[in-house]
Design an enzyme around this catalytic site. Sequence first.
Site, PDB file in Angstrom:
ATOM      1  N   HIS A   1      11.098   7.849  -1.455  1.00 23.78           N
ATOM      2  CA  HIS A   1      11.137   8.287  -2.849  1.00 23.78           C
ATOM      3  C   HIS A   1      12.243   7.518  -3.572  1.00 23.78           C
ATOM      4  CE1 HIS A   1       8.407  11.527  -1.949  1.00 23.78           C
ATOM      5  NE2 HIS A   1       9.213  12.036  -1.048  1.00 23.78           N
TER       6      HIS A   1
ATOM      7  N   HIS B   1       6.882  15.122   6.618  1.00 19.86           N
ATOM      8  CA  HIS B   1       7.884  15.846   7.403  1.00 19.86           C
ATOM      9  C   HIS B   1       7.298  16.268   8.741  1.00 19.86           C
ATOM     10  CE1 HIS B   1       8.154  16.795   3.005  1.00 19.86           C
ATOM     11  NE2 HIS B   1       9.176  15.998   3.169  1.00 19.86           N
TER      12      HIS B   1
ATOM     13  N   HIS C   1       2.778  17.071  -1.091  1.00 19.57           N
ATOM     14  CA  HIS C   1       4.246  17.099  -1.208  1.00 19.57           C
ATOM     15  C   HIS C   1       4.649  18.006  -2.359  1.00 19.57           C
ATOM     16  CE1 HIS C   1       8.353  15.938  -0.795  1.00 19.57           C
ATOM     17  NE2 HIS C   1       8.101  14.892  -0.047  1.00 19.57           N
TER      18      HIS C   1
ATOM     19  N   ARG D   1      21.245  12.640   4.349  1.00 15.15           N
ATOM     20  CA  ARG D   1      21.865  11.339   4.093  1.00 15.15           C
ATOM     21  C   ARG D   1      22.973  10.974   5.069  1.00 15.15           C
ATOM     22  NH1 ARG D   1      21.212  10.007  -2.254  1.00 15.15           N
ATOM     23  NH2 ARG D   1      19.260  11.129  -2.543  1.00 15.15           N
TER      24      ARG D   1
ATOM     25  N   ARG E   1      10.938  10.340  -7.140  1.00  9.60           N
ATOM     26  CA  ARG E   1      11.692  11.382  -6.433  1.00  9.60           C
ATOM     27  C   ARG E   1      10.883  12.678  -6.411  1.00  9.60           C
ATOM     28  NH1 ARG E   1      18.016  12.205  -7.502  1.00  9.60           N
ATOM     29  NH2 ARG E   1      18.435  13.455  -5.661  1.00  9.60           N
ATOM     30  N   ALA E   2      10.638  13.199  -5.219  1.00  2.82           N
ATOM     31  CA  ALA E   2       9.744  14.358  -5.097  1.00  2.82           C
ATOM     32  C   ALA E   2      10.369  15.611  -5.692  1.00  2.82           C
ATOM     33  CB  ALA E   2       9.390  14.583  -3.634  1.00  2.82           C
TER      34      ALA E   2
ATOM     35  N   GLU F   1      11.515   9.029   4.785  1.00  2.00           N
ATOM     36  CA  GLU F   1      12.003   9.808   3.636  1.00  2.00           C
ATOM     37  C   GLU F   1      13.300   9.193   3.098  1.00  2.00           C
ATOM     38  OE1 GLU F   1      12.071  13.832   5.048  1.00  2.00           O
ATOM     39  OE2 GLU F   1      12.183  14.690   3.046  1.00  2.00           O
TER      40      GLU F   1
END
Lengths: 341, 341
Positions: free
Chosen positions: B8, B222, B177, B289, B70-71, B283
Amino acid sequence: MIIDCHGHYTTAPKELQTYRDSQVAALKDPSQAPTTGPLKISDDQLRESVQPQLKFQKDRGTDVTIFSPRASAMAHHIGDAQTSLDWSRHCNDLIYRVCGLFPENFVGVCQLPQTPSDVLANCISELERCVNELGFIGCNLNPDPSGGRWTAPPLTDKSWYPFYERLVELDVPAMVHVSASCNPNFHATGAHYINADTTAFMQFLTADLFKDFPTLRMIIPHGGGAVPYHWGRYRGLAQDMKRPPLADLIRNNVFFDTCVYHQAGIDLLLKIIPADNVLFGSEMVGAVRGIDPETGSYYDDTKRYVDAAAISSDARAKIFEGTARKVYPRINRALSVGSKQ
Amino acid sequence: MIIDCHGHYTTAPKELQTYRDSQVAALKDPSQAPTTGPLKISDDQLRESVQPQLKFQKDRGTDVTIFSPRASAMAHHIGDAQTSLDWSRHCNDLIYRVCGLFPENFVGVCQLPQTPSDVLANCISELERCVNELGFIGCNLNPDPSGGRWTAPPLTDKSWYPFYERLVELDVPAMVHVSASCNPNFHATGAHYINADTTAFMQFLTADLFKDFPTLRMIIPHGGGAVPYHWGRYRGLAQDMKRPPLADLIRNNVFFDTCVYHQAGIDLLLKIIPADNVLFGSEMVGAVRGIDPETGSYYDDTKRYVDAAAISSDARAKIFEGTARKVYPRINRALSVGSKQ
């Protein structure tokens, strides 16, 4: 001894459902209201009704089941607080009678009279009745009494705290367990149950509930939903959010059962989660009733998977018995009473 | 070639968020409305903004990312159909520009202008614009445009069918999503995302969607939510409900990515789900992160886990490239155009 921490009374005599049907019908037409007082179900009917559970215990080599009312039938979204209270008391009373008839095979856990507009309506008094008067050792707590609309506050919200205070005082744990879904998006046993498990864990991860209640114990059933499979994601999220490591989060407070219906899933669970935080469970007779053609055994015969897992005998002893005795300490007294009867 | 199917644009220039903030503010105060026309973001800003992705691709040894807005920012629950359309077009246009600047590194997938009152509002026209005019190869489909209230019909409901017809005609897949959660019960990346994956799979299991659309392809991200971990449960539920075996259900229609952030999870995924149904995904830069202190590598460096998994080189080739080319057939043309530029 092998303790199955997760069994629901899914085989109750039909009189229980007849009562419920009348109760629900009376919400629209009061003339349909069921008669008050105890349900007319004989001890023989109760004995007969749990023969499937007793046979599975014997066939699979387990000893005692921590037994609670049928989860999908709690349906807290139906009616109001009084509906839920009447229904919960009948369901809990039947569990009490079954446990009295087979004190070596069943120990009781109660359904709570939750309702969407008041997530804790009458819950403390029913919990106290069940623990102090009926000898129950825990409860099933529904994080979503709306049945798939998720209108209640998170489990970490302070509105739940009075109930947690009582759990701690009584030294009984709660299994986080939703009920039926009235949201067509969520199949009950295939989505809603698993989602609730995952949701509850993430709520616990993001709040300080167990700082506020260091001895509060929550069991997340169905192997913890998606959590062990995504353990790296949760470890990473906790780290990014500067939350405590997951090992610290769960240590004294969060427990998972083994209701995962294939070897690879159980292997993952037992690789990731310490035996100190795993309780043997089967959900028997429950969500999945068939025989797996790949193994020739029932899907929910989870003892086979735990037996076959590459874990130490010490770990296996904890999973089968030790962790349950620690999480549900009142089971010790219940079983010693049972064995003397 | 290694194709990452799940990236994303989480690092867009701040002008994009400024636009969004104004757009949201204008819902209450129309004087705050942003100016119309393209966003004032230079190519240099775009180049700069995706340096993290390019560095990760290089460091990790992956080649191309299937790249979408960006989801969590899709936030279909905010505003109405026009809000969502304006926002989606800006987001998709930026993806188009990034893909044009780095045609060997990014291929576009679009956000859809869904809205709670009309789950498919303007979706067909925006899909057609993105595929036919911008060269995109798929879309992200939100099963819950209400953002955690789950008010839309299940993905198998016929109200979604006009959109599926167009997906099939264009030969592009949808990744299921969700976006941000406005329900305090659901942490977005820790609960809502995973729950939606699990929910979608169970919807597919219980309906005949893929009988009606034999060539429709859905990616469940996921790692499929909780599904592979509970594969025995799903096999058993399908059997109890007399539904087709899961192998038949997923074969041509349901695919999982590898966004699972630890080795044990990836090992389970690749043991359970055939490589023909798994697409490499990270992802990146996304949900998690940090660097895992247990491995010294980024949690979301999923290539390492796939590299270390006990699978054949043939299976690994499918996961890294072959399955993606099959599921997103338009990627072949996009990459050949990219490599010639």
